[in-house]
Write a protein that holds these residues in place. Structure first.
Motif, PDB file in Angstrom:
ATOM      1  N   VAL A  37      16.598  26.339  11.257  1.00 52.69           N
ATOM      2  CA  VAL A  37      15.548  26.510  10.606  1.00 52.69           C
ATOM      3  C   VAL A  37      14.565  27.495  11.580  1.00 52.69           C
ATOM      4  N   LEU A  38      14.844  27.195  12.896  1.00 52.52           N
ATOM      5  CA  LEU A  38      14.150  28.088  14.007  1.00 52.52           C
ATOM      6  C   LEU A  38      15.069  29.565  13.920  1.00 52.52           C
ATOM      7  N   GLN A  39      16.200  29.683  13.406  1.00 53.76           N
ATOM      8  CA  GLN A  39      16.906  30.907  13.530  1.00 53.76           C
ATOM      9  C   GLN A  39      16.467  31.536  12.159  1.00 53.76           C
ATOM     10  N   GLU A  40      16.093  30.907  11.141  1.00 53.02           N
ATOM     11  CA  GLU A  40      15.489  31.793   9.834  1.00 53.02           C
ATOM     12  C   GLU A  40      14.169  32.255  10.190  1.00 53.02           C
ATOM     13  N   VAL A  41      13.295  31.620  11.001  1.00 51.14           N
ATOM     14  CA  VAL A  41      12.073  32.169  11.319  1.00 51.14           C
ATOM     15  C   VAL A  41      12.308  33.603  12.351  1.00 51.14           C
ATOM     16  N   ALA A  42      13.410  33.490  13.342  1.00 54.92           N
ATOM     17  CA  ALA A  42      13.631  34.309  14.073  1.00 54.92           C
ATOM     18  C   ALA A  42      14.376  35.437  13.354  1.00 54.92           C
ATOM     19  N   LYS A  74       3.547  22.694  17.373  1.00 51.19           N
ATOM     20  CA  LYS A  74       3.191  21.685  18.661  1.00 51.19           C
ATOM     21  C   LYS A  74       3.428  22.194  19.963  1.00 51.19           C
ATOM     22  N   LYS A  75       5.292  22.631  20.180  1.00 56.44           N
ATOM     23  CA  LYS A  75       5.765  23.223  21.241  1.00 56.44           C
ATOM     24  C   LYS A  75       5.460  24.543  21.386  1.00 56.44           C
ATOM     25  N   GLY A  76       4.541  25.273  20.635  1.00 53.22           N
ATOM     26  CA  GLY A  76       4.196  26.612  20.899  1.00 53.22           C
ATOM     27  C   GLY A  76       5.190  27.733  20.364  1.00 53.22           C
ATOM     28  N   TRP A  77       6.096  27.167  19.679  1.00 61.19           N
ATOM     29  CA  TRP A  77       7.180  28.300  19.368  1.00 61.19           C
ATOM     30  C   TRP A  77       6.841  28.914  18.091  1.00 61.19           C
ATOM     31  N   VAL A  78       6.233  28.483  17.125  1.00 62.03           N
ATOM     32  CA  VAL A  78       5.739  28.902  15.644  1.00 62.03           C
ATOM     33  C   VAL A  78       4.385  29.211  15.581  1.00 62.03           C
ATOM     34  N   ARG A  88      -2.679  33.530  -0.602  1.00 60.09           N
ATOM     35  CA  ARG A  88      -2.090  32.030  -0.907  1.00 60.09           C
ATOM     36  C   ARG A  88      -0.968  31.854  -0.044  1.00 60.09           C
ATOM     37  N   ARG A  89      -0.372  32.922   0.470  1.00 59.85           N
ATOM     38  CA  ARG A  89       0.789  32.733   1.323  1.00 59.85           C
ATOM     39  C   ARG A  89       0.786  32.917   2.880  1.00 59.85           C
ATOM     40  N   LYS A  90       1.180  31.782   3.426  1.00 55.88           N
ATOM     41  CA  LYS A  90       1.317  31.666   4.800  1.00 55.88           C
ATOM     42  C   LYS A  90       2.630  32.125   5.396  1.00 55.88           C
ATOM     43  N   LEU A  91       2.795  33.109   6.293  1.00 55.51           N
ATOM     44  CA  LEU A  91       3.997  33.646   6.864  1.00 55.51           C
ATOM     45  C   LEU A  91       4.232  32.870   8.371  1.00 55.51           C
ATOM     46  N   LEU A  92       5.480  32.590   8.633  1.00 58.58           N
ATOM     47  CA  LEU A  92       5.679  31.969   9.808  1.00 58.58           C
ATOM     48  C   LEU A  92       6.384  32.885  10.683  1.00 58.58           C
ATOM     49  N   THR A  93       6.220  33.060  12.008  1.00 59.24           N
ATOM     50  CA  THR A  93       6.771  33.879  12.919  1.00 59.24           C
ATOM     51  C   THR A  93       6.892  33.291  14.309  1.00 59.24           C
ATOM     52  N   LEU A  94       7.663  33.931  15.097  1.00 57.70           N
ATOM     53  CA  LEU A  94       7.771  33.072  16.481  1.00 57.70           C
ATOM     54  C   LEU A  94       6.858  33.529  17.402  1.00 57.70           C
ATOM     55  N   THR A  95       6.551  32.825  18.372  1.00 56.80           N
ATOM     56  CA  THR A  95       5.623  33.363  19.268  1.00 56.80           C
ATOM     57  C   THR A  95       6.411  33.777  20.436  1.00 56.80           C
ATOM     58  N   ASP A  96       6.005  34.208  21.568  1.00 55.28           N
ATOM     59  CA  ASP A  96       6.708  34.747  22.622  1.00 55.28           C
ATOM     60  C   ASP A  96       7.385  33.545  23.311  1.00 55.28           C
ATOM     61  N   ASP A  97       6.972  32.427  23.202  1.00 55.82           N
ATOM     62  CA  ASP A  97       7.810  31.259  23.706  1.00 55.82           C
ATOM     63  C   ASP A  97       8.820  30.778  22.765  1.00 55.82           C
ATOM     64  N   GLY A  98       8.605  31.054  21.392  1.00 56.22           N
ATOM     65  CA  GLY A  98       9.695  30.597  20.393  1.00 56.22           C
ATOM     66  C   GLY A  98      10.774  31.568  20.510  1.00 56.22           C
ATOM     67  N   ARG A  99      10.451  32.769  20.864  1.00 56.48           N
ATOM     68  CA  ARG A  99      11.520  33.760  20.953  1.00 56.48           C
ATOM     69  C   ARG A  99      12.340  33.391  22.145  1.00 56.48           C
ATOM     70  N   ALA A 100      11.632  33.110  23.575  1.00 59.65           N
ATOM     71  CA  ALA A 100      12.311  32.514  24.524  1.00 59.65           C
ATOM     72  C   ALA A 100      13.249  31.408  24.376  1.00 59.65           C
ATOM     73  N   ALA A 101      12.753  30.607  23.490  1.00 59.33           N
ATOM     74  CA  ALA A 101      13.408  29.364  23.217  1.00 59.33           C
ATOM     75  C   ALA A 101      14.868  29.609  22.303  1.00 59.33           C
ATOM     76  N   PHE A 102      14.585  30.539  21.309  1.00 57.95           N
ATOM     77  CA  PHE A 102      15.756  30.867  20.601  1.00 57.95           C
ATOM     78  C   PHE A 102      16.759  31.705  21.196  1.00 57.95           C
ATOM     79  N   ALA A 103      16.384  32.479  22.260  1.00 53.48           N
ATOM     80  CA  ALA A 103      17.273  33.256  22.848  1.00 53.48           C
ATOM     81  C   ALA A 103      18.634  32.685  23.481  1.00 53.48           C
ATOM     82  N   PRO A 104      18.439  31.658  24.200  1.00 54.79           N
ATOM     83  CA  PRO A 104      19.599  31.059  24.551  1.00 54.79           C
ATOM     84  C   PRO A 104      20.512  30.613  23.685  1.00 54.79           C
TER      85      PRO A 104
END
Length: 303
Positions: A37-42, A74-78, A88-104
């Motif tokens: 799921v995190l990858q899909e947002v990334a 809650k983790k501050g990733w999304v 009516r449509r909400k879009l999900l993106t990674l935050t800077d912290d989310g990108r830092a979490a996904f990178a490794p």
């Protein structure tokens, strides 16, 4: 071993090799579902993707996915924002912290695949990638992309020979002499090609071969239809009819008065197609060929 057992055997092996059974996927502290799921947002990048799209793509229950996103938020990733084109449509993106979490996690996944394939020569890596793409095509939904048609190109002779040998062995029990016959016909076509002869190769937009047929000059007023072939995944789409129509149109444009073809009685779908296109059965005779008892039929059509 049947195909179901083979696929299950592959799954058992590679779910372990890819670390899919680990409680923490690639040491990330995330389950496989959370990581995907995190990858899909990334992968959605700065434009973002909707929860519904991700749910449909992954086949994950919308309620469960909502709980995952709540945890990531809650983790501050999304983070979410309103789509400017559709409020009516909400879009999900990674935050800077989310990108830092996904990178490794992304780096660990790439390193794992690199380690698994590092011993392979480059041609085998290419073959592996082509095979994986082919699996996706075969197990995916039927393609709605338009089929393309072209003349003979480099590599087609090998595919036509192999496909005839493979499919006729599977469907008719033919031995290697049939594959040798096809190879000889193709050699003659290339080395003795008449200016009015023409090949038609059907492909997907990305170049995967689906079928073929040939119009071969036989006499001043006669064209012969040869080597009509469809890969199994291309059957039932009307592709055989389209190839036949192209062959007939080409023969007419070159001034031929008649088209002839030879086939076997067992090819009932093809024979029905020929009859519907206006071909008439000229002869039907039992014969021994390619280690099988066959009934050879000759059809022809006035142009």
């Amino acid at each position: 071993m049947d195909h179901i057992a083979k696929i299950r055997d592959f799954n058992r092996d590679y779910t372990v090799k890819l670390g899919l059974l680990d409680q923490s996927y690639l040491g990330s502290g995330l389950t496989l579902t959370q990581a995907r799921v995190l990858q899909e947002v990334a992968l959605a990048g700065a434009e973002g993707g909707s929860a519904r799209e991700i749910s449909e793509r992954l086949g994950v229950d919308a309620g469960y996915l909502s709980r995952l996103f709540a945890g990531f938020t809650k983790k501050g990733w999304v983070q979410t924002r309103i789509d400017e084109a559709d409020a009516r449509r909400k879009l999900l993106t990674l935050t800077d912290d989310g990108r830092a979490a996904f990178a490794p996690l992304d780096s660990a996944s790439r390193s794992m695949i690199e380690s698994m394939t590092s011993h392979l020569p480059k041609p085998e890596v290419t073959e592996l990638c082509q095979s994986l793409e082919r699996v996706k095509q075969l197990l995916g939904p039927p393609s709605t992309a338009p089929i393309q048609f072209r003349d003979l190109e480099t590599g087609d002779l090998g595919w036509i020979t192999e496909a005839h040998g493979r499919l006729y062995a599977q469907d008719e029990g033919f031995d290697l002499s049939f594959e040798a016959l096809v190879a000889g016909l193709l050699s003659d076509y290339v080395t003795k090609k008449h200016e009015n002869s023409r090949a038609f190769i059907a492909t997907t937009p990305d170049g995967a071969r689906l079928g073929c047929t040939f119009v071969v000059h036989e006499a001043d007023d006669i064209a012969r239809l040869r080597m009509v072939l469809l890969e199994p995944q291309a059957r039932g789409l009307g592709l055989g009819r389209r190839l036949l129509e192209m062959a007939l149109s080409h023969a007419k444009s070159k001034g031929y008065a008649k088209m002839v073809l030879a086939t076997h009685e067992s090819h009932r779908a093809a024979c029905a197609m020929y009859a519907k296109a206006g071909f008439f059965l000229v002869s039907s005779e039992p014969s021994q060929a390619f280690s099988q008892e066959v009934v050879v039929q000759v059809w022809e059509k006035s142009l």
